[in-house]
Design a protein around this motif. Structure first.
Motif, short mmCIF file in Angstrom:
data_model
loop_
_atom_site.label_atom_id
_atom_site.label_comp_id
_atom_site.label_asym_id
_atom_site.label_seq_id
_atom_site.Cartn_x
_atom_site.Cartn_y
_atom_site.Cartn_z
N VAL A 192 1.05 -1.05 -0.18
CA VAL A 192 -0.08 -0.16 -0.02
C VAL A 192 0.80 1.47 0.08
O VAL A 192 2.12 1.22 0.46
CB VAL A 192 -0.94 0.10 1.19
CG1 VAL A 192 -2.17 -1.03 1.16
CG2 VAL A 192 -0.40 -0.31 2.45
N THR A 193 0.24 2.30 -0.47
CA THR A 193 0.91 3.65 -0.45
C THR A 193 0.27 4.67 -0.32
O THR A 193 -0.90 4.79 -0.70
CB THR A 193 1.57 4.16 -2.14
OG1 THR A 193 2.34 2.87 -2.72
CG2 THR A 193 2.48 5.24 -2.00
N GLN A 194 0.66 5.23 0.84
CA GLN A 194 -0.19 6.28 1.38
C GLN A 194 0.43 7.69 0.90
O GLN A 194 1.52 8.07 0.99
CB GLN A 194 -0.29 6.29 2.83
CG GLN A 194 -1.07 5.13 3.50
CD GLN A 194 -1.02 5.20 4.90
OE1 GLN A 194 -0.51 4.32 5.50
NE2 GLN A 194 -1.66 6.06 5.61
N LEU A 195 -0.40 8.54 0.31
CA LEU A 195 0.04 9.90 -0.25
C LEU A 195 0.05 10.74 0.72
O LEU A 195 -1.12 11.35 1.34
CB LEU A 195 -0.61 10.10 -1.53
CG LEU A 195 -0.83 8.92 -2.46
CD1 LEU A 195 -1.66 9.49 -3.81
CD2 LEU A 195 0.65 8.99 -3.04
N CYS A 239 -4.94 6.46 -0.02
CA CYS A 239 -4.56 5.19 -0.02
C CYS A 239 -4.61 4.54 -1.45
O CYS A 239 -5.78 4.16 -1.84
CB CYS A 239 -4.86 4.33 1.10
SG CYS A 239 -4.09 2.63 0.97
N ASN A 240 -3.33 4.09 -1.78
CA ASN A 240 -3.56 3.18 -3.16
C ASN A 240 -2.80 1.62 -2.73
O ASN A 240 -1.88 1.72 -2.09
CB ASN A 240 -2.63 3.66 -4.34
CG ASN A 240 -3.65 4.88 -4.86
OD1 ASN A 240 -3.45 6.15 -4.34
ND2 ASN A 240 -4.22 4.75 -5.77
N TYR A 241 -3.53 0.68 -3.46
CA TYR A 241 -2.93 -0.52 -3.06
C TYR A 241 -2.42 -1.34 -4.22
O TYR A 241 -2.64 -1.09 -5.33
CB TYR A 241 -4.06 -1.42 -2.16
CG TYR A 241 -5.21 -1.93 -3.23
CD1 TYR A 241 -6.07 -0.90 -3.59
CD2 TYR A 241 -4.76 -2.99 -3.95
CE1 TYR A 241 -7.23 -1.24 -4.31
CE2 TYR A 241 -6.16 -3.36 -5.04
CZ TYR A 241 -7.07 -2.61 -5.07
OH TYR A 241 -8.19 -2.74 -5.83
N SER A 287 -7.85 2.08 -5.15
CA SER A 287 -7.63 2.88 -4.34
C SER A 287 -8.61 2.83 -3.08
O SER A 287 -9.53 1.90 -3.20
CB SER A 287 -7.88 4.57 -4.69
OG SER A 287 -9.23 4.44 -5.01
N PHE A 288 -8.37 3.20 -1.85
CA PHE A 288 -9.24 2.93 -0.66
C PHE A 288 -8.87 4.13 0.17
O PHE A 288 -8.38 4.01 1.17
CB PHE A 288 -8.49 1.82 -0.05
CG PHE A 288 -9.82 1.07 0.98
CD1 PHE A 288 -9.30 0.94 2.42
CD2 PHE A 288 -10.81 0.92 0.80
CE1 PHE A 288 -10.17 0.48 3.35
CE2 PHE A 288 -11.84 0.37 1.94
CZ PHE A 288 -11.37 0.31 3.05
N HIS A 289 -9.54 5.55 -0.33
CA HIS A 289 -9.11 6.57 0.34
C HIS A 289 -10.29 6.57 1.54
O HIS A 289 -11.52 6.09 1.63
CB HIS A 289 -9.53 7.72 -0.29
CG HIS A 289 -8.48 7.79 -1.70
ND1 HIS A 289 -7.34 7.34 -1.74
CD2 HIS A 289 -8.72 8.26 -2.97
CE1 HIS A 289 -6.73 7.72 -3.00
NE2 HIS A 289 -7.61 7.88 -3.75
N LEU A 290 -9.65 7.34 2.70
CA LEU A 290 -10.44 7.49 3.97
C LEU A 290 -10.85 8.91 4.05
O LEU A 290 -10.30 9.66 3.77
CB LEU A 290 -9.62 7.14 5.23
CG LEU A 290 -10.05 7.26 6.61
CD1 LEU A 290 -11.01 6.08 6.82
CD2 LEU A 290 -9.23 7.36 7.70
#
Lengths: 115, 110
Positions: free
Chosen positions: A4-7, A23-25, A73-76
Motif C-alpha cells: 500500500v502507498t499512502q500519499l 491510499c493506493n494498493y 484506491s481505498f481513500h479514507l
C-alpha cells in the motif's frame, strides 16, 4: 506481493472541514483492505475494513472509505474533522485469511487538525 | 480487561544486553504477531505464530527469538542489543482479518 502507498505523510485540515487521506494498493489477488488509527503512545485500533462486500465501508468515529478497483484506491474520508481526530492513520492490505497471510501496512499519514 | 497486553511498556538498556518483552492476549485468537515500528512510524512485521507454530519469519536478525509457550502468549527475546534495535515493538493477535494490537513497548538502547 501486496503493498500500500499512502500519499502524504502529513495532512492538515481545519476543524469542521472534510478529511481525506489517500491510499493506493497493489495486490495480485482481490485484497482485503484496512484503515487503522494510532493515537499518541498507543497501539493501533481498527477503523474499518473492506472484505469484498459493499465497496463503501463505514467505520467508527464517523470515518468511511470507498474501495475503487479501477483506481486501486481505498481513500479514507470524514465529512467534518474534530480535534480528537488528530492521530496517525495507517492503510493496510492483506491477501487473505490463510495462516501465512500477513497484514502489510503503509507508512502512515499524520493528521493534524487546525482550530 | 486489556485484550492484548505487553510488558514492559518502556525498556531502556545498554548495548550488548539481552532483554525480553512479554505479550499475552485474552481474546482466544489463534494467531499472534510481533511488529516493529521505527522512528518514522513505519510498521514492519517480524514474526507470526499460529497455535504456537512459527508461520512468518521475516528477514529479522537471529538475535531476535520469539517464543510461544501457548497460543495466548508470544514473547520476544533479543540478544546482544544494538543501537538500531531502538524502536516501538507491537504485539498483535487475530482470528480472521482483524488484528488487535497491544499498547507497544518502547525499547531504547543506549
Amino acid at each position: 506481493a501486496q503493498s500500500v502507498t499512502q500519499l502524504g505523510s502529513h495532512v492538515s485540515v481545519s476543524e469542521g472541514a472534510l478529511v481525506l487521506l489517500r491510499c493506493n494498493y497493489s495486490s495480485s489477488v482481490p485484497p482485503y483492505l484496512f484503515w487503522y488509527v494510532q493515537y499518541p503512545n498507543q497501539g493501533l485500533q481498527l477503523l474499518l475494513k473492506y472484505t469484498s462486500a459493499a465497496t463503501l465501508v463505514k467505520g467508527i468515529n464517523g470515518f468511511e472509505a470507498e474501495f475503487k478497483k479501477s483506481e486501486t484506491s481505498f481513500h479514507l474520508t470524514k465529512p467534518s474533522a474534530h480535534m480528537s481526530d488528530a492521530a496517525e492513520y495507517f492503510c493496510a492490505v492483506s491477501d487473505g485469511m490463510n495462516r501465512d497471510d500477513k497484514i502489510i501496512f503503509g507508512k502512515g499519514t499524520r493528521l493534524h487538525i487546525l482550530p | 480487561d486489556t485484550a492484548v497486553s505487553q510488558t514492559p511498556k518502556y525498556l531502556v538498556t545498554q548495548m550488548g544486553n539481552d532483554k525480553s518483552i512479554k505479550c499475552e492476549q485474552n481474546l482466544g485468537h489463534d494467531t499472534m504477531y510481533w511488529y516493529k515500528q521505527d522512528s518514522k512510524k513505519f510498521l514492519k512485521i517480524m514474526f507470526s505464530y499460529n497455535n504456537k507454530e512459527l508461520i512468518i519469519n521475516e528477514t529479522v536478525p537471529n538475535r531476535f527469538s520469539p517464543k510461544s509457550p501457548d497460543k495466548a502468549h508470544l514473547n520476544l527475546h533479543i540478544n546482544s542489543l544494538e543501537l538500531g534495535d531502538s524502536a516501538v515493538y507491537f504485539c498483535a493477535s487475530s482470528r480472521g482479518l482483524e488484528a488487535f494490537f497491544g499498547q507497544g513497548t518502547r525499547l531504547t538502547v543506549v
